[in-house]
Design a protein around this motif. Structure first.
Motif, PDB file in Angstrom:
ATOM      1  N   LYS A  95       0.795  -1.230   0.000  1.00 40.70           N
ATOM      2  CA  LYS A  95       0.000   0.000   0.000  1.00 40.70           C
ATOM      3  C   LYS A  95       0.827   1.280   0.000  1.00 40.70           C
ATOM      4  O   LYS A  95       1.933   1.320   0.529  1.00 40.70           O
ATOM      5  CB  LYS A  95      -0.895   0.011   1.238  1.00 40.70           C
ATOM      6  CG  LYS A  95      -1.971  -1.045   1.162  1.00 40.70           C
ATOM      7  CD  LYS A  95      -3.280  -0.545   1.722  1.00 40.70           C
ATOM      8  CE  LYS A  95      -4.377  -1.552   1.413  1.00 40.70           C
ATOM      9  NZ  LYS A  95      -5.667  -1.178   1.927  1.00 40.70           N
ATOM     10  N   VAL A  96       0.219   2.298  -0.595  1.00 42.10           N
ATOM     11  CA  VAL A  96       0.767   3.653  -0.507  1.00 42.10           C
ATOM     12  C   VAL A  96      -0.178   4.394   0.447  1.00 42.10           C
ATOM     13  O   VAL A  96      -1.368   4.532   0.168  1.00 42.10           O
ATOM     14  CB  VAL A  96       0.773   4.345  -1.893  1.00 42.10           C
ATOM     15  CG1 VAL A  96       1.339   5.747  -1.774  1.00 42.10           C
ATOM     16  CG2 VAL A  96       1.548   3.518  -2.917  1.00 42.10           C
ATOM     17  N   VAL A  97       0.363   4.811   1.570  1.00 44.35           N
ATOM     18  CA  VAL A  97      -0.466   5.411   2.619  1.00 44.35           C
ATOM     19  C   VAL A  97      -0.618   6.924   2.376  1.00 44.35           C
ATOM     20  O   VAL A  97       0.366   7.614   2.109  1.00 44.35           O
ATOM     21  CB  VAL A  97       0.196   5.133   3.993  1.00 44.35           C
ATOM     22  CG1 VAL A  97      -0.425   5.970   5.085  1.00 44.35           C
ATOM     23  CG2 VAL A  97       0.073   3.647   4.328  1.00 44.35           C
ATOM     24  N   ILE A  98      -1.856   7.396   2.465  1.00 46.21           N
ATOM     25  CA  ILE A  98      -2.079   8.822   2.229  1.00 46.21           C
ATOM     26  C   ILE A  98      -2.399   9.526   3.557  1.00 46.21           C
ATOM     27  O   ILE A  98      -3.342   9.149   4.274  1.00 46.21           O
ATOM     28  CB  ILE A  98      -3.240   9.078   1.231  1.00 46.21           C
ATOM     29  CG1 ILE A  98      -3.070   8.235  -0.045  1.00 46.21           C
ATOM     30  CG2 ILE A  98      -3.367  10.577   0.926  1.00 46.21           C
ATOM     31  CD1 ILE A  98      -2.089   8.733  -1.056  1.00 46.21           C
ATOM     32  N   ILE A  99      -1.580  10.540   3.847  1.00 43.97           N
ATOM     33  CA  ILE A  99      -1.762  11.341   5.062  1.00 43.97           C
ATOM     34  C   ILE A  99      -2.134  12.753   4.602  1.00 43.97           C
ATOM     35  O   ILE A  99      -1.462  13.313   3.733  1.00 43.97           O
ATOM     36  CB  ILE A  99      -0.445  11.398   5.887  1.00 43.97           C
ATOM     37  CG1 ILE A  99       0.093   9.973   6.146  1.00 43.97           C
ATOM     38  CG2 ILE A  99      -0.642  12.180   7.176  1.00 43.97           C
ATOM     39  CD1 ILE A  99       1.533   9.933   6.662  1.00 43.97           C
ATOM     40  N   GLY A 100      -3.206  13.304   5.161  1.00 41.45           N
ATOM     41  CA  GLY A 100      -3.600  14.657   4.757  1.00 41.45           C
ATOM     42  C   GLY A 100      -3.955  15.482   5.981  1.00 41.45           C
ATOM     43  O   GLY A 100      -4.336  14.940   7.025  1.00 41.45           O
ATOM     44  N   ASP A 294       6.349   4.890  -0.081  1.00 42.02           N
ATOM     45  CA  ASP A 294       5.402   4.121   0.724  1.00 42.02           C
ATOM     46  C   ASP A 294       4.218   4.961   1.179  1.00 42.02           C
ATOM     47  O   ASP A 294       3.293   4.439   1.808  1.00 42.02           O
ATOM     48  CB  ASP A 294       6.113   3.543   1.955  1.00 42.02           C
ATOM     49  CG  ASP A 294       7.186   2.572   1.534  1.00 42.02           C
ATOM     50  OD1 ASP A 294       6.844   1.554   0.929  1.00 42.02           O
ATOM     51  OD2 ASP A 294       8.386   2.851   1.764  1.00 42.02           O
ATOM     52  N   GLY A 295       4.295   6.262   0.907  1.00 44.98           N
ATOM     53  CA  GLY A 295       3.189   7.113   1.326  1.00 44.98           C
ATOM     54  C   GLY A 295       3.429   8.554   0.955  1.00 44.98           C
ATOM     55  O   GLY A 295       4.524   8.933   0.509  1.00 44.98           O
ATOM     56  N   LEU A 296       2.361   9.347   1.130  1.00 47.28           N
ATOM     57  CA  LEU A 296       2.436  10.788   0.868  1.00 47.28           C
ATOM     58  C   LEU A 296       1.893  11.499   2.098  1.00 47.28           C
ATOM     59  O   LEU A 296       0.901  11.044   2.676  1.00 47.28           O
ATOM     60  CB  LEU A 296       1.551  11.166  -0.328  1.00 47.28           C
ATOM     61  CG  LEU A 296       1.883  10.557  -1.688  1.00 47.28           C
ATOM     62  CD1 LEU A 296       0.746  10.888  -2.672  1.00 47.28           C
ATOM     63  CD2 LEU A 296       3.216  11.101  -2.221  1.00 47.28           C
ATOM     64  N   GLU A 325      -7.808  10.214  -5.854  1.00 48.13           N
ATOM     65  CA  GLU A 325      -8.388   9.366  -6.922  1.00 48.13           C
ATOM     66  C   GLU A 325      -7.322   8.982  -7.940  1.00 48.13           C
ATOM     67  O   GLU A 325      -7.198   7.820  -8.334  1.00 48.13           O
ATOM     68  CB  GLU A 325      -9.517  10.121  -7.641  1.00 48.13           C
ATOM     69  CG  GLU A 325     -10.851  10.019  -6.918  1.00 48.13           C
ATOM     70  CD  GLU A 325     -11.848  11.093  -7.372  1.00 48.13           C
ATOM     71  OE1 GLU A 325     -11.636  11.690  -8.453  1.00 48.13           O
ATOM     72  OE2 GLU A 325     -12.818  11.334  -6.636  1.00 48.13           O
ATOM     73  N   LYS A 326      -6.555   9.976  -8.369  1.00 47.18           N
ATOM     74  CA  LYS A 326      -5.502   9.687  -9.358  1.00 47.18           C
ATOM     75  C   LYS A 326      -4.433   8.772  -8.748  1.00 47.18           C
ATOM     76  O   LYS A 326      -3.912   7.882  -9.420  1.00 47.18           O
ATOM     77  CB  LYS A 326      -4.862  10.996  -9.840  1.00 47.18           C
ATOM     78  CG  LYS A 326      -5.780  11.811 -10.730  1.00 47.18           C
ATOM     79  CD  LYS A 326      -5.029  12.974 -11.339  1.00 47.18           C
ATOM     80  CE  LYS A 326      -5.965  13.857 -12.159  1.00 47.18           C
ATOM     81  NZ  LYS A 326      -5.315  15.052 -12.684  1.00 47.18           N
ATOM     82  N   SER A 327      -4.122   9.018  -7.491  1.00 44.56           N
ATOM     83  CA  SER A 327      -3.105   8.192  -6.816  1.00 44.56           C
ATOM     84  C   SER A 327      -3.549   6.738  -6.770  1.00 44.56           C
ATOM     85  O   SER A 327      -2.750   5.823  -6.975  1.00 44.56           O
ATOM     86  CB  SER A 327      -2.869   8.678  -5.385  1.00 44.56           C
ATOM     87  OG  SER A 327      -2.381   9.985  -5.394  1.00 44.56           O
ATOM     88  N   ILE A 334       0.352   0.089 -11.025  1.00 44.79           N
ATOM     89  CA  ILE A 334       1.692  -0.481 -10.770  1.00 44.79           C
ATOM     90  C   ILE A 334       1.649  -1.618  -9.738  1.00 44.79           C
ATOM     91  O   ILE A 334       2.680  -1.970  -9.131  1.00 44.79           O
ATOM     92  CB  ILE A 334       2.730   0.608 -10.366  1.00 44.79           C
ATOM     93  CG1 ILE A 334       2.291   1.337  -9.091  1.00 44.79           C
ATOM     94  CG2 ILE A 334       2.980   1.587 -11.511  1.00 44.79           C
ATOM     95  CD1 ILE A 334       3.364   2.268  -8.508  1.00 44.79           C
ATOM     96  N   GLY A 335       0.446  -2.159  -9.524  1.00 49.43           N
ATOM     97  CA  GLY A 335       0.341  -3.350  -8.673  1.00 49.43           C
ATOM     98  C   GLY A 335       0.312  -3.060  -7.181  1.00 49.43           C
ATOM     99  O   GLY A 335       0.555  -3.948  -6.357  1.00 49.43           O
ATOM    100  N   ARG A 336      -0.003  -1.822  -6.841  1.00 52.18           N
ATOM    101  CA  ARG A 336      -0.150  -1.508  -5.418  1.00 52.18           C
ATOM    102  C   ARG A 336      -1.577  -0.996  -5.185  1.00 52.18           C
ATOM    103  O   ARG A 336      -2.418  -1.108  -6.060  1.00 52.18           O
ATOM    104  CB  ARG A 336       0.893  -0.446  -5.004  1.00 52.18           C
ATOM    105  CG  ARG A 336       2.308  -0.933  -5.212  1.00 52.18           C
ATOM    106  CD  ARG A 336       3.319   0.086  -4.765  1.00 52.18           C
ATOM    107  NE  ARG A 336       3.523   0.080  -3.332  1.00 52.18           N
ATOM    108  CZ  ARG A 336       4.356   0.925  -2.706  1.00 52.18           C
ATOM    109  NH1 ARG A 336       5.025   1.829  -3.408  1.00 52.18           N
ATOM    110  NH2 ARG A 336       4.513   0.865  -1.403  1.00 52.18           N
TER     111      ARG A 336
END
Ligand code: PEP
Ligand code: MN
Length: 338
Positions: A95-100, A294-296, A325-327, A334-336
């Motif tokens: 996973k790519v973790v999103i922090i906002g 691994d995240g933003l 959404e785009k992320s 890319i398989g994540r």
């Protein structure tokens, strides 16, 4: 580690150096030839102080073969570290973790609206600064404890674990008790006392790269936390200072592959501080996902024009939604996933 030295070196001093090294658990393999002295040092050379060896006038060169950040290095820990934040896994290849969230916590209403917005957009953690490292002492410095309490309220209402920056060792207990990820900001990356203290906790630590620090210095700072017993380190690249003035900082995207090669620790990208302009945040975020982050961690504000800090680089909630959404699409391509 290899030490080369002049053949006419005083025998007494060589013996002195050898016994210092042996007393710290290092074995010496003598591979000297007729013209050149050469010692191979075998063992945990992270304890060896190179400067002290180089202080002998007869030493020619000291070369490290292994890196000085043993615990942060992939050489000694081939598997990716996955940091668990209240069940959210940061690191590994899934996973790519999103922090906002906003740069600063400003009020209950502001955090409530932003937390609701970032949650609905797909963020899994909420960021917000309560203790702010500002360049000027005359601008907003953060709501401090009140800010932490506001974040906590949003956490319980929206189920978003919180990330917030610590600035001083006196606040460790407050952060351990109330915050889910303790952020060490760029300006404190080499505050070694603070690193040692957070290293004594077992909280996840988001360690930002310093304003003008090399990757090795950054990994050495991570090493401080790991060496003090806390394995939960997340690296965060937020750009470094260069001669370029059109962006706030310069983000070299190769940092992701370099860090992945050198270290097992997860790496998160902060596209907001890296660029300093909201318009650049989306492309840099997407590029970072492709590069394998691994995240933003993204600055988001309900009213950027009125933000008390960093409004110029904050995304409006709608824009953040589009970014997530785009992320997601890109990550899946890319398989994540996010
Ligand atoms: C922040 O995250 O708001 C911040 C101050 O970041 P940095 O330490 O990267 O400048
Ligand atoms: Mn900020």
């Amino acid at each position: 580690m290899i030490i080369t030295f002049k053949k006419d070196a005083p025998v007494k001093e060589i013996q002195e150096l050898v016994s210092i090294l042996e007393n710290s658990g290092i074995k010496i393999a003598d591979a000297s030839s007729e013209n050149l002295g050469l010692f191979g040092l075998i063992g945990d050379t992270s304890v060896v102080d190179i400067d002290k060896i180089q202080a002998y006038s007869w030493v020619i060169e000291v070369t490290r073969i292994t890196v000085p950040y043993k615990k942060a290095s992939r050489q000694f820990h081939p598997m990716d570290t996955i940091v668990d934040v209240c069940g959210i896994k940061i690191g590994g290849s899934e996973k790519v973790v999103i922090i906002g969230g906003p740069c600063s916590v400003e009020s209950v209403e502001q955090i409530d609206e932003i937390a609701q917005g970032v949650k609905a957009a797909g963020a899994v953690l909420l960021r917000g600064g309560a203790y702010k490292p500002r360049t000027s002492p005359y601008v907003f410095q953060g709501l401090e404890t009140e800010g932490i309490n506001i974040l906590k309220k949003a956490k319980s209402k929206y189920g978003l674990p919180i990330v917030s920056e610590i600035m001083s060792v006196e606040k460790i207990d407050e952060f351990v008790e109330n915050v889910d990820v303790i952020q060490i900001g760029a300006r404190n990356m080499q505050n070694f006392d603070l690193l040692k203290k957070v290293g004594k906790t077992n909280k996840p630590i988001l360690l930002k790269r310093g304003l003008s620090n090399t990757i090795q210095e950054w990994l050495m700072s991570a090493e401080y936390i790991l060496a003090n017993g806390n394995p939960n380190v997340i690296l965060c690249e937020r750009g470094i200072r260069t001669f370029e003035t059109l962006t706030r900082n310069t983000l070299d995207l190769s940092v992701i592959s370099i860090v992945k090669k050198l270290s097992h620790l997860p790496i998160v990208i902060d596209p907001s501080h890296a660029t300093g302009h909201w318009e650049l945040v989306e492309t840099i975020s997407l590029a970072s996902i492709v590069a394998g982050c691994d995240g933003l961690i993204v600055e988001v504000h309900n009213n950027p024009e009125k933000a008390l800090s960093d409004g110029q680089q904050s995304l409006k909630i709608e824009k953040f939604k589009t970014l997530v959404e785009k992320s997601r699409k890109l990550a899946q391509f890319i398989g994540r996933d996010i």
